[in-house]
Scaffold this motif. Sequence first.
Motif, short mmCIF file in Angstrom:
data_model
loop_
_atom_site.label_atom_id
_atom_site.label_comp_id
_atom_site.label_asym_id
_atom_site.label_seq_id
_atom_site.Cartn_x
_atom_site.Cartn_y
_atom_site.Cartn_z
N SER A 22 47.34 -43.00 -57.89
CA SER A 22 46.13 -43.36 -57.22
C SER A 22 46.25 -44.66 -56.26
N LEU A 34 48.01 -43.83 -53.21
CA LEU A 34 47.37 -43.14 -52.22
C LEU A 34 46.46 -44.12 -51.40
N GLU A 35 46.05 -45.13 -52.10
CA GLU A 35 45.22 -46.28 -51.60
C GLU A 35 45.98 -47.02 -50.50
N LEU A 94 42.93 -39.07 -51.88
CA LEU A 94 42.50 -39.95 -52.90
C LEU A 94 41.42 -39.51 -53.84
N ARG A 95 40.28 -38.84 -53.00
CA ARG A 95 39.04 -38.83 -53.87
C ARG A 95 39.35 -37.21 -54.59
N TYR A 110 42.19 -35.89 -55.66
CA TYR A 110 43.27 -36.37 -56.79
C TYR A 110 42.62 -37.08 -57.91
N ASN A 111 41.68 -38.09 -57.54
CA ASN A 111 40.99 -38.83 -58.64
C ASN A 111 39.95 -38.11 -59.37
N TYR A 151 46.29 -45.23 -47.29
CA TYR A 151 45.00 -45.18 -46.80
C TYR A 151 45.32 -46.37 -45.84
N TRP A 167 41.98 -40.87 -47.48
CA TRP A 167 40.92 -41.04 -48.13
C TRP A 167 40.42 -39.65 -48.84
#
Length: 555
Positions: free
Chosen positions: A365, A368-369, A339-340, A342-343, A372, A336
Amino acid sequence: MAPRDPLAAVSTVATPQSQPIPGRSDQVPNAAGGYVFAKDLWTRLEDFLILGTTGGTYYVGEDKLTAENAGVLFQAIAEDGPRVVRLLTDISTARPPRAPKPRPALFALAACYARGDADTRRAAKSALAKVARTTDHLAQFFGYYKNLGGKPTSRGTAPRVGRSLRTALGSWFLRDDPDHVAFKAVKARQRKTPQGEAFDLRDVLRIAHPAADSEQRKALFGWIAGNVTDDEARDELPAVDRFLTAKAVTTVDQAVRVVTEARVPWEFLPDAMLREPAVWEVLIDTVGMTALIRNLARMTRIGALKPLGDATGRAVARLTDRDAILKARIHPMDAWLALRVYNSGQAQPNPRADRQVWQPVPAVSDALEETYELAFGAVEPSGKRLLVAVDSSGSMSWGGGVRVGGSPVGSPYEVGCAMAVMLARIEHGDVHVIDVDTDVHPSKVTPRTNLREISTWSPSGGGTDLSLPFVWARRERFHADGIVVFTDNETWAGRTHPSQALRAYRDSVNPRARVVVAAMTAAGYSIGEPDDEGVLNMAGVDASLPLVINGFVRA
């Protein structure tokens, strides 16, 4: 009408949060004007070592927060320096990591050398090689020590170097087997201190004068000092051989060849080659899973990862490989946070460096979800019922937000909601989540909440009454084994203190209920009563948080 008796308003059972509980001398005003329990010196120090002070908080600026926490550190060193060293070592070496960045621990270790007594310096000497595990860590420690224990010179500041520090610096070169030390050395012989000054391992070696305990180590020391030739070092140390092979690379084709044929680690390649998309396109298949995740932003920034690209497809395949994710022990929290970061499309790990920016690739993205989702496969539930309360007051929308590695990962409210989702998922839905400000609100969190949804949520923005999770649970007769509160501890609006409301809940519903107060900031106080063994105060955003909650509630 009988005259009002002012003494009738004094109560230890229900006291407005704008006033201290009568008879309690361990409460202090928080930044919002409410009274909370002052964290003891060691809990405040632990918060600092985990959270640091970068960015400040909604109420307190970065400079003030840094000064306050530095004061806490110096006070702790004066009280029990060896204990400080033990604490920073435990936090620094924990697996999974408890602290997102090593700098607070390295600063604290430098302060122990600069401000500690003989026992503290002895403890620090033993800890240095454990805490400063890389050349970059050593450079940071060295720079902090110059600031805290240095002496002025015509050129600036020079470190005061005694026998203890020489031995400690020498231990960095002696702790591991020679080839492993060589691997660390060649990865980053030259670095910058936090002040931006040049740092070279050769200078540290000259200060430390460690005694070589083998021919391999003798060759390593001689090579770093410039007294042993490259060919001689190659014969003794495989890491040096691979490094020199990589160092000789001058073209992209050569770099691709040494990666694919000689299996040279990516860290050995010249910096110029690590700016080449073609090089990263082959590294995607050879770097470890953790390194792959950490370098997604870099690969996107230089163009190795792009929409519909072949390299993107291979990266996505690795990021969605269930067996590889479980083997690498990637935790959902790690995924998580990745992901945050990267985004977010931006990072500034070093405040002195330029801000890095990139345009996230949607396929990455999405992958990565999936990382997770798959990472939950190895996490065991506690088997307990949890009530999770997310502070939804105005201060939790703080624009400075929570940062990881120099990237904004969301407001404290977003982060709290994300962690509530993870707990609900880990516990297979045996979790109820509420929002609290000056009232209790239904939460949108469910075990299947999509991560992208959370970024569109906003807190209610009202005042703060953190007695409400316990008041609500008592009123609803909600039998919780554990109550988890995600907050910044800036409560002020309630008619009852949280500790009083918790006591009433335990008296009438569940006397064994355990409470975790997870703080988003290192503010130095908590709603949790310090002498209550059933209350755990935590701080920070890291992969260990769900595991610690799980273990504490299960106990």
